[in-house]
Design an enzyme around this catalytic site. Structure first.
Site, PDB file in Angstrom:
ATOM      1  N   ASP A   1     -14.900  -3.365  -1.797  1.00  0.00           N
ATOM      2  CA  ASP A   1     -14.517  -3.268  -0.392  1.00  0.00           C
ATOM      3  C   ASP A   1     -15.792  -3.038   0.407  1.00  0.00           C
ATOM      4  OD1 ASP A   1     -11.892  -3.313  -1.386  1.00  0.00           O
ATOM      5  OD2 ASP A   1     -11.884  -1.141  -1.587  1.00  0.00           O
TER       6      ASP A   1
ATOM      7  N   ASP B   1       0.865  -1.175   0.000  1.00  0.00           N
ATOM      8  CA  ASP B   1       0.000   0.000   0.000  1.00  0.00           C
ATOM      9  C   ASP B   1       0.903   1.226   0.000  1.00  0.00           C
ATOM     10  OD1 ASP B   1      -2.101  -1.713   0.120  1.00  0.00           O
ATOM     11  OD2 ASP B   1      -2.737  -1.173   2.152  1.00  0.00           O
TER      12      ASP B   1
END
Length: 241
Positions: free
Chosen positions: A129, A7
């Site tokens: 998500d 990330d």
């Protein structure tokens, strides 16, 4: 297939807790070095998220991602802030294997379906998500997990059936970065309801037991991030278990 994750924020490796940008852990190791070590450990793929892009709605770290794709020896899938076909094509032409489309897959499904047909089903992953609602259903979030839509996860997936969609990545936001285990029940449901889709799981892995439990479901892929950064186990162990 194990997908070690990077990330990115401000050019560095970070992890968020439950998708909260205010609960961020920074790691000193460079993203390219992480990727190289993963390749040396035996990984084939790397999952990279441009969190700056996801937050601001525009890709911000394409140059770094392309460098990782070219220099690491890994196949790279990446997402975060991808809103325009030109940006997607730049990544793919730069060596990225496939792109991950999140928010737009919920808010502009017709556009994403066009991209799937234009670029090929092996080049696009739809990432959803999800938060669990009070009614027990799961609802995909958008804009870097800051907004939750009105459509259920099943409604969104149903709309893609017949579109050519091949691979879907599902993250339970409440599990992400927590290291307490993945939402296996959710993944079982998706596998049963959508047997033609290749499922990549994400969120919650903190032990090798968690990895083994997910592997029993035989998903297309398992994304692992924080557990590797914090040495809960090695990538070699995850690949072998």
């Amino acid at each position: 297939m194990i997908y070690p994750a990077i990330d990115l924020m401000d050019g560095g490796c970070v992890r968020l807790f439950k998708g909260d940008f205010n609960q961020r852990t920074n790691y000193e190791i460079s993203p390219l070095e992480v990727a190289r070590r993963c390749a040396q450990a035996g990984a084939e793929w790397m999952h990279i998220v441009d969190l700056d892009g996801a937050k601001h709605g525009k890709t911000e770290q394409a140059d770094l991602i392309i460098e990782i794709a070219k220099e690491s020896g890994l196949k790279v899938q990446t997402g975060g802030g991808l809103r325009e076909l030109a940006h997607i094509e730049r990544l793919l032409n730069g060596g990225v294997q496939r792109v991950v489309i999140g928010s737009l897959a919920v808010t502009h499904p017709q556009m994403v379906k066009f991209w799937i047909n234009e670029l090929g089903q092996d080049r696009i992953v739809v990432a959803l998500d999800v938060h669990k609602g009070e009614d027990g259903d799961y609802y995909p979030a958008t804009r870097g997990w800051t907004e939750t839509g009105a459509k259920t996860l099943n409604a969104v997936l149903d709309d893609y059936m017949g579109s050519g969609l091949k691979t879907v990545l599902i993250t339970d936001i409440e599990r992400d970065g927590v290291l307490k285990g993945a939402n296996v029940d959710l993944y079982k449901q998706i596998t049963a309801d959508y047997p033609t889709l290749q499922l990549i799981t994400s969120g919650g892995v903190g032990t090798l037991a968690h990895v083994k439990r997910l592997k029993k479901l035989k998903p297309h892929g398992i994304i692992i991030g924080k557990a590797l950064y914090e040495d809960k186990f090695t990538l070699e162990e995850a690949l072998a278990c």
